[in-house]
Structures are given as C-alpha cells and as structure tokens.
Design an enzyme around this catalytic site. Structure first.
Site, short mmCIF file in Angstrom:
data_model
loop_
_atom_site.label_atom_id
_atom_site.label_comp_id
_atom_site.label_asym_id
_atom_site.label_seq_id
_atom_site.Cartn_x
_atom_site.Cartn_y
_atom_site.Cartn_z
CB THR A 1 -3.84 0.45 2.29
OG1 THR A 1 -3.04 0.44 3.48
CG2 THR A 1 -4.33 -0.97 2.04
CE LYS B 1 -1.70 5.43 8.59
NZ LYS B 1 -2.20 4.85 7.32
CE1 TYR C 1 0.80 7.45 6.87
CE2 TYR C 1 0.05 7.81 4.62
CZ TYR C 1 0.48 6.97 5.62
OH TYR C 1 0.60 5.61 5.36
#
Length: 304
Positions: free
Chosen positions: A50, A167, A138
C-alpha cells in the site's frame, strides 16, 4: 528475538506513502503514524504494498522506517517490509531496519523472477543471516507470480528460528489451517485480503495487515478484539460494516482508491502518486464517494 514479538498481533495497517510535489511527505507520514496509534491500531507496517514501495528509493524506504520508529517510540510494534526482487536490495533494507530498531521484518517473495521453491528457501535463509530479528514471509502471488508451499515454509521454520509467520494475501483459507496445523497457534498469520479479514481470523489468523486500516483503524481494532474475546456475533457485524469499503479498495489498483478516500475524508492533503501509478479517475471518484456515503463516513454536508 524482539521483546515486542508477543504484542505482534491485531490490526497492523500498511501505511500509504504521502507525496508532495513528487517528494515523499515525511511530515504527513509522521502524522499518519501518530493517528494510527491514537486510534488504537496494534502496530504499524512500513513499506507494505500500500505504500507503493516499487516507486521509492532505498533511501526513502529506510527513512520511512526511521520516521515510524521515532513517532511510535516503542508504543506499538513496527514491522518493516524489506523485500524486493533483488537479494542485494532486500539485504540492504533489512539490515537498515534491524539496526534502526524495527520489531519484525516482512519479506515479500521476490517478484517477476518466478524462482523455484528451493530458490525461495535459499533466498530467505540468506536474508535471515543479517540479524536475529523476527521475520515473516509476505505471500502475495497475485503481485509476485510465485507462491510458497507448505513444504517450503516447513523448511524455513526448521532452518531459521527467527521465522515466525506470514502475511497471507491469497484467497485460500485452507492454507491457513494447514499452516496452523503444521506449526501451531503461535505461528503468526496476518490477513492480507480485506474481504477475508473476519473469516481468516475466525480460523486462527492473529491479525490484519490491510490497506483499509488507513481509513478505518478503529473498526479494524474492534473486530480483532471481538474475535479475541470470542464475540463472533459482534465481529460479523463489523465485517459486514466494512464489506463495501473492503471491496472498494480494489476498484482500481491499490492504493489508488484508498488514497482518494483518505483525501476525501481529510486524512491526506493530496492523493498524489508516482508513475506508473496515477490518481483516481473522475468516474472512480464518484463511485468511491458513494461507498463513503453508504458507510456513513461522508455526510451530505461534505458531499459537494
């Protein structure tokens, strides 16, 4: 191991990177970190997807870590996303984050290259040599074009004591259960897809690393705490309350929608991006305004 590892759970929003006339706006970033802590977020993720990390230099990414650590002042855990497609760059980013005092590292599977699983294992173990800081994979194959298998995670767990979790930004609840069955409930799985926040936590994920946390930090905090308190009825209500906003995050490439909504609500002064990312188109702006009104975040007096 970091003393903050036990506190590493709950809503850990991946903060956007504010830009001003092409430069990173570190003052606004500091205010965003402070706001997240004031609103009760359980941690901060720096340089996640993000934050548009592919558009940032190594120096900019490192400075964002420094700013977050300075503002947080140990009040909440700071997770630094230090992955890149380049091993050398990942090593530099990870080394800086570890020396600066980050509480954990989040390392994306190297993108574009599409390495074999044995390459992923070797890559992660090489990065893990930098420090004993807790680190997580991730897993976001939609962005990186490579997935990790359970066998790969098992090998990493066996060979790196500092490997503590993942994640998981994949529409695959079954894999979450497989990981928890293999590694136990102490294995930290953070939800990376907004629409799966409640379902994935209900089967054992420890928290959220979701873009929508930039917009609604308090609601995400409440949902995590409701799950921890076994109040699934309340968590479901909060899940439905967030559902349309969760979908809106992906009306265009993240973080285009989230930055526009943050600007619309006065959280960001501008929704500036760096190429090849671009601000929301007028049609998208109208659609997102409708979502904000529906969610009760944009009153009629602010609609003009």
């Amino acid at each position: 191991m970091s003393a903050a590892l036990d506190q590493l759970r709950g809503s850990v929003p991946p903060l956007v990177t504010p830009f001003k006339n092409g430069a990173v706006d570190y003052d606004t970033y500091a205010r965003l970190v402070a706001m997240q802590i004031e609103k009760g977020s359980h941690g901060i993720l720096v340089n996640g997807t993000t934050s548009e990390p592919a558009m940032l230099t190594i120096e900019e990414r490192n400075k964002l870590v420094d700013v977050a650590l300075s503002v947080a002042a140990k009040r909440v855990p700071i997770v630094a996303a230090t992955g890149s497609q380049s091993l050398a760059e990942t090593q530099k980013l990870s080394e800086h984050a570890a020396k600066a005092g980050a509480d954990a590292l989040l390392i994306v599977t190297p993108y574009y290259t599409r390495p074999p699983q044995r390459g992923l294992v070797a890559y992660y173990l090489e990065v893990a040599k930098i420090s004993d800081l807790p680190w997580m994979v991730y897993h976001i194959p939609g962005r990186t074009a490579v997935s990790v298998t359970l066998d790969t995670l098992k090998e990493l767990k066996a060979k790196s004591p500092a490997f503590v979790g993942m994640k998981h930004a994949v529409n695959d609840l079954g894999f979450v259960s497989e990981c928890l069955a293999a590694f136990g409930p102490e294995f930290k799985i953070f939800v990376g897809l907004e629409e799966l926040s409640f379902p994935m936590m209900a089967v054992g994920a420890c928290g959220l690393m979701n873009a929508v946390g930039n917009l609604c930090p308090g609601v995400l905090r409440e949902m995590c705490e409701a799950v921890w308190n076994n109040d699934l009825a309340s968590a479901r209500v909060l899940h439905q309350r967030l559902f349309e906003i969760n979908q809106a995050v992906f009306f265009d490439t993240n973080p285009i929608p989230i930055k526009y909504m943050m600007k619309r609500l006065g959280i960001l002064p501008t929704n500036e991006h760096r190429l090849p990312m671009v601000p929301a188109a007028p049609e998208l702006e109208k659609r997102l305004d409708g979502v904000l009104r529906s969610a009760g975040l944009l009153g009629a007096d602010k609609a003009a």
